[in-house]
Design a protein around this motif. Structure first.
Motif, PDB file in Angstrom:
ATOM      1  N   SER A 118      -5.732  -5.616   1.673  1.00  0.00           N
ATOM      2  CA  SER A 118      -5.120  -6.813   0.978  1.00  0.00           C
ATOM      3  C   SER A 118      -3.564  -7.168   1.245  1.00  0.00           C
ATOM      4  O   SER A 118      -3.153  -5.676   1.363  1.00  0.00           O
ATOM      5  CB  SER A 118      -5.026  -5.757  -0.863  1.00  0.00           C
ATOM      6  N   LYS A 157       7.791  -0.540   2.204  1.00  0.00           N
ATOM      7  CA  LYS A 157       6.617  -0.309   1.631  1.00  0.00           C
ATOM      8  C   LYS A 157       6.779   1.311   1.067  1.00  0.00           C
ATOM      9  O   LYS A 157       6.773   2.190   0.233  1.00  0.00           O
ATOM     10  CB  LYS A 157       5.332  -0.298   2.743  1.00  0.00           C
ATOM     11  N   ARG A 176      -5.679  -0.792   4.181  1.00  0.00           N
ATOM     12  CA  ARG A 176      -4.651  -1.720   4.600  1.00  0.00           C
ATOM     13  C   ARG A 176      -5.481  -3.585   4.288  1.00  0.00           C
ATOM     14  O   ARG A 176      -5.294  -3.860   5.833  1.00  0.00           O
ATOM     15  CB  ARG A 176      -4.155  -1.866   4.765  1.00  0.00           C
ATOM     16  N   LYS A 223      -1.616  -8.519  -1.331  1.00  0.00           N
ATOM     17  CA  LYS A 223      -1.511  -8.343  -2.628  1.00  0.00           C
ATOM     18  C   LYS A 223      -0.511  -6.998  -2.164  1.00  0.00           C
ATOM     19  O   LYS A 223      -1.025  -5.558  -2.404  1.00  0.00           O
ATOM     20  CB  LYS A 223      -2.318  -8.735  -3.552  1.00  0.00           C
ATOM     21  N   MET A 224       0.845  -7.139  -3.211  1.00  0.00           N
ATOM     22  CA  MET A 224       1.191  -5.962  -3.763  1.00  0.00           C
ATOM     23  C   MET A 224       1.608  -5.514  -4.839  1.00  0.00           C
ATOM     24  O   MET A 224       0.722  -6.435  -5.532  1.00  0.00           O
ATOM     25  CB  MET A 224       3.118  -6.312  -3.111  1.00  0.00           C
ATOM     26  N   PRO A 225       1.728  -4.578  -5.615  1.00  0.00           N
ATOM     27  CA  PRO A 225       1.903  -3.740  -6.660  1.00  0.00           C
ATOM     28  C   PRO A 225       2.748  -4.701  -7.757  1.00  0.00           C
ATOM     29  O   PRO A 225       3.259  -5.542  -7.381  1.00  0.00           O
ATOM     30  CB  PRO A 225       1.737  -2.577  -7.097  1.00  0.00           C
ATOM     31  N   LYS A 226       1.871  -5.160  -8.850  1.00  0.00           N
ATOM     32  CA  LYS A 226       2.312  -5.629  -9.977  1.00  0.00           C
ATOM     33  C   LYS A 226       3.768  -5.469 -10.314  1.00  0.00           C
ATOM     34  O   LYS A 226       4.596  -6.347 -10.388  1.00  0.00           O
ATOM     35  CB  LYS A 226       1.749  -6.455 -11.128  1.00  0.00           C
ATOM     36  N   ASP A 227       3.844  -3.842 -10.565  1.00  0.00           N
ATOM     37  CA  ASP A 227       5.065  -3.409 -10.333  1.00  0.00           C
ATOM     38  C   ASP A 227       6.358  -3.657  -9.901  1.00  0.00           C
ATOM     39  O   ASP A 227       8.137  -2.799  -9.838  1.00  0.00           O
ATOM     40  CB  ASP A 227       5.270  -2.153 -11.316  1.00  0.00           C
ATOM     41  N   MET A 228       6.156  -3.647  -8.297  1.00  0.00           N
ATOM     42  CA  MET A 228       7.069  -3.638  -7.515  1.00  0.00           C
ATOM     43  C   MET A 228       7.957  -5.128  -7.598  1.00  0.00           C
ATOM     44  O   MET A 228       7.247  -6.244  -7.747  1.00  0.00           O
ATOM     45  CB  MET A 228       6.872  -3.979  -6.223  1.00  0.00           C
ATOM     46  N   TRP A 249       8.988   1.618  -1.442  1.00  0.00           N
ATOM     47  CA  TRP A 249       8.805   1.385  -2.630  1.00  0.00           C
ATOM     48  C   TRP A 249       8.242   2.748  -2.913  1.00  0.00           C
ATOM     49  O   TRP A 249       8.353   3.143  -4.660  1.00  0.00           O
ATOM     50  CB  TRP A 249       7.770   0.527  -3.051  1.00  0.00           C
ATOM     51  N   ALA A 296       8.202  -7.958  -2.570  1.00  0.00           N
ATOM     52  CA  ALA A 296       7.322  -8.115  -2.655  1.00  0.00           C
ATOM     53  C   ALA A 296       6.961  -9.315  -1.691  1.00  0.00           C
ATOM     54  O   ALA A 296       5.916  -9.329  -0.514  1.00  0.00           O
ATOM     55  CB  ALA A 296       6.226  -8.154  -4.324  1.00  0.00           C
TER      56      ALA A 296
END
Length: 201
Positions: A28, A195, A26, A30-35, A198, A40
């Motif tokens: 980063s 998290k 862990r 930044k969360m995934p773009k599709d969240m 998701w 996010a």
């Protein structure tokens, strides 16, 4: 990944050091773009502030080391033990442990018996985590928060002091650290719950 040779058939085997590198899972914020955007942003906000808290808490190591070193030198080289070093070191160590617990959770470095869990699919891991947070984590910590609030209030009102040493320090500061540490864990738990949700969906 470290590789080693098998002595039996000359077949190469891999030595899994994933657990030793778990903190790097862990890195980063930044969360995934599709969240979902609100999810996010909530996770990133909580994780960023927990990172800042962790960086502040880590400085508590310096007075802890100073107190221990001062006591050892004074006791062994000058035959002058202190009245305060024992209490200071145990209180700082306790505060360090409690206040840093939320940060440790954000980095995924709490001890967990996951010898079966680690082989599950990500979606199944998310489902397990999600329900465990809801059924055990939040109710359990809510009880601890309620209890620690009472302990802190009573300690302040009574002017409670430690009775097991000659220095007899006030106990409310360390009980305040317990109270704050539980709050940090609850806040970080919200991030972990999102998290898990998701991952499960």
């Amino acid at each position: 990944m470290v590789k080693k040779k098998s002595h039996s058939a000359g077949v190469k085997e891999t030595l899994d050091i994933t657990d030793e590198l778990i903190a790097e899972r862990r890195t980063s914020l930044k969360m995934p773009k599709d969240m979902v955007p609100w999810m996010a942003k909530t996770i990133e906000f909580i994780d960023l502030n927990m990172l800042r808290i962790g960086k502040i808490i880590c400085w508590m190591v310096i007075p802890l080391i100073f107190a221990m070193t001062f006591e050892v030198i004074g006791r062994h080289f000058f035959n002058r033990p202190t009245l305060w070093a024992y209490d200071v070191t145990r209180m700082i160590a306790g505060a360090f442990f409690m206040l840093g617990a939320g940060y440790a959770l954000s980095k995924g470095v709490h001890i967990r018996a996951d010898f079966l869990y680690r082989n599950f699919k990500t979606k199944n891991q998310g489902r397990i985590d999600f329900w465990l947070y809801l059924i055990f984590y939040f109710p359990g910590l809510s009880v601890f928060l309620y209890m620690s609030t009472g302990f802190l209030q009573e300690s302040i009102m009574r002017g409670e002091k430690g009775m097991d040493t000659a220095w007899m320090p006030y106990m409310w500061p360390i009980k305040a650290c317990l109270f704050l540490g539980i709050i940090f864990l609850l806040v970080q738990g919200v991030s972990e719950l999102l998290k898990s949700y998701w991952a499960a969906t």
